[in-house]
Design an enzyme around this catalytic site. Structure first.
Site, PDB file in Angstrom:
ATOM      1  N   TYR A 222      -6.679  13.352  37.508  1.00 11.63           N
ATOM      2  CA  TYR A 222      -5.883  14.624  37.336  1.00 11.63           C
ATOM      3  C   TYR A 222      -4.964  14.879  38.515  1.00 11.63           C
ATOM      4  O   TYR A 222      -4.638  15.858  38.741  1.00 11.63           O
ATOM      5  CB  TYR A 222      -6.895  15.905  37.120  1.00 11.63           C
ATOM      6  CG  TYR A 222      -7.943  15.633  36.263  1.00 11.63           C
ATOM      7  CD1 TYR A 222      -7.614  15.946  34.783  1.00 11.63           C
ATOM      8  CD2 TYR A 222      -9.029  15.660  36.309  1.00 11.63           C
ATOM      9  CE1 TYR A 222      -8.117  15.748  33.931  1.00 11.63           C
ATOM     10  CE2 TYR A 222     -10.119  15.669  35.165  1.00 11.63           C
ATOM     11  CZ  TYR A 222      -9.600  15.602  33.764  1.00 11.63           C
ATOM     12  OH  TYR A 222     -10.448  15.665  33.131  1.00 11.63           O
ATOM     13  N   CYS A 223      -4.312  13.799  39.126  1.00 12.10           N
ATOM     14  CA  CYS A 223      -3.513  14.003  40.467  1.00 12.10           C
ATOM     15  C   CYS A 223      -2.235  13.795  39.857  1.00 12.10           C
ATOM     16  O   CYS A 223      -1.842  12.917  39.056  1.00 12.10           O
ATOM     17  CB  CYS A 223      -4.004  12.930  41.344  1.00 12.10           C
ATOM     18  SG  CYS A 223      -2.945  12.800  42.737  1.00 12.10           S
ATOM     19  N   GLY A 224      -1.255  14.494  40.424  1.00 17.19           N
ATOM     20  CA  GLY A 224      -0.010  14.230  40.610  1.00 17.19           C
ATOM     21  C   GLY A 224       0.592  12.782  40.555  1.00 17.19           C
ATOM     22  O   GLY A 224       1.822  12.527  40.311  1.00 17.19           O
ATOM     23  N   PHE A 225      -0.152  12.259  41.408  1.00 14.65           N
ATOM     24  CA  PHE A 225       0.117  10.755  41.662  1.00 14.65           C
ATOM     25  C   PHE A 225      -0.347   9.730  40.597  1.00 14.65           C
ATOM     26  O   PHE A 225      -0.270   8.571  40.840  1.00 14.65           O
ATOM     27  CB  PHE A 225      -0.261  10.193  43.150  1.00 14.65           C
ATOM     28  CG  PHE A 225       0.459  10.844  44.212  1.00 14.65           C
ATOM     29  CD1 PHE A 225       2.087  10.865  44.496  1.00 14.65           C
ATOM     30  CD2 PHE A 225      -0.166  12.106  45.095  1.00 14.65           C
ATOM     31  CE1 PHE A 225       2.611  11.450  45.532  1.00 14.65           C
ATOM     32  CE2 PHE A 225       0.677  12.606  46.011  1.00 14.65           C
ATOM     33  CZ  PHE A 225       1.852  12.277  46.375  1.00 14.65           C
ATOM     34  N   THR A 226      -1.042  10.135  39.733  1.00 16.00           N
ATOM     35  CA  THR A 226      -1.785   9.246  38.813  1.00 16.00           C
ATOM     36  C   THR A 226      -0.796   8.428  37.994  1.00 16.00           C
ATOM     37  O   THR A 226      -1.328   7.350  37.751  1.00 16.00           O
ATOM     38  CB  THR A 226      -2.567  10.133  37.519  1.00 16.00           C
ATOM     39  OG1 THR A 226      -3.474  10.948  38.332  1.00 16.00           O
ATOM     40  CG2 THR A 226      -3.396   9.258  36.667  1.00 16.00           C
TER      41      THR A 226
END
Length: 188
Positions: free
Chosen positions: A64-68
């Site tokens: 669920y990370c913006g860097f996924t």
């Protein structure tokens, strides 16, 4: 004893360098290959199995990370360099409260959304007292720069099982900075 202004300035500079230095002198009582991890499928892997690898990119990940989206780039470098000696190893972590609840969910998410074929470990903490031993080892031997400050922090390990370099979450796996280090380790 009277100190000159220059001597005082040198002392202050030395103290500041010592205070802000992030690397420690590595004693490497253990190397990366001395550890084991459980994979997302439940299989326990002795990292000594990867001793033939010239470079290992260890990345703590989260669904669920913006860097996924960096999973795409991790898969791309895996496909490009795996036969030349690179191992990409993802370590899902909920240390920053952005990972799924179970290994089954992580595995499905990675396969469905990113077609991941490189190894993915079980969900582990990557910082603090409950961190997996690999991350404690990284901190002990490379200092603060090896501690993940967020998801998708990268640790590059050389063929001796020692830390070559670390990269922040903002540094994309396919950046020139990382690729040039990987290619140097792979001798290409």
């Amino acid at each position: 004893m009277k100190f000159s202004n220059f001597t005082k300035l040198l002392a202050i500079v030395f103290l500041m360098i010592s205070f802000f230095s992030t690397k420690t002198l590595a004693n490497y009582e253990k190397v990366f290959f001395d550890f084991s991890v459980e994979l997302v499928n439940g299989k326990l892997i002795d990292l000594n199995e990867y001793k033939n690898k010239k470079a290992i990119l260890l990345v703590n990940t989260a669904s669920y990370c913006g860097f996924t989206k960096q999973y795409n780039d991790m898969q791309n470098i895996w496909e490009k360099y795996q036969n030349k000696g690179l191992l990409v190893l993802a370590v899902p972590s909920n240390s920053f409260n952005q990972e799924k609840k179970t290994e089954k969910e992580v595995k499905e998410f990675c396969e469905v959304n990113f077609n991941i074929t490189f190894p993915i470990t079980s969900i582990y903490d990557v910082k603090g007292d409950s961190a997996h031993d690999i991350f404690k080892w990284a901190k002990e031997n490379h200092g603060k720069s090896a501690i993940p400050k967020w998801n998708f922090h990268k640790i590059l390990i050389n063929n001796e099982g020692k830390i070559e370099d670390t990269f922040s979450s903002f540094t994309n796996p396919t950046s020139n900075k990382i690729i040039s280090k990987i290619e140097t380790l792979l001798n290409i």
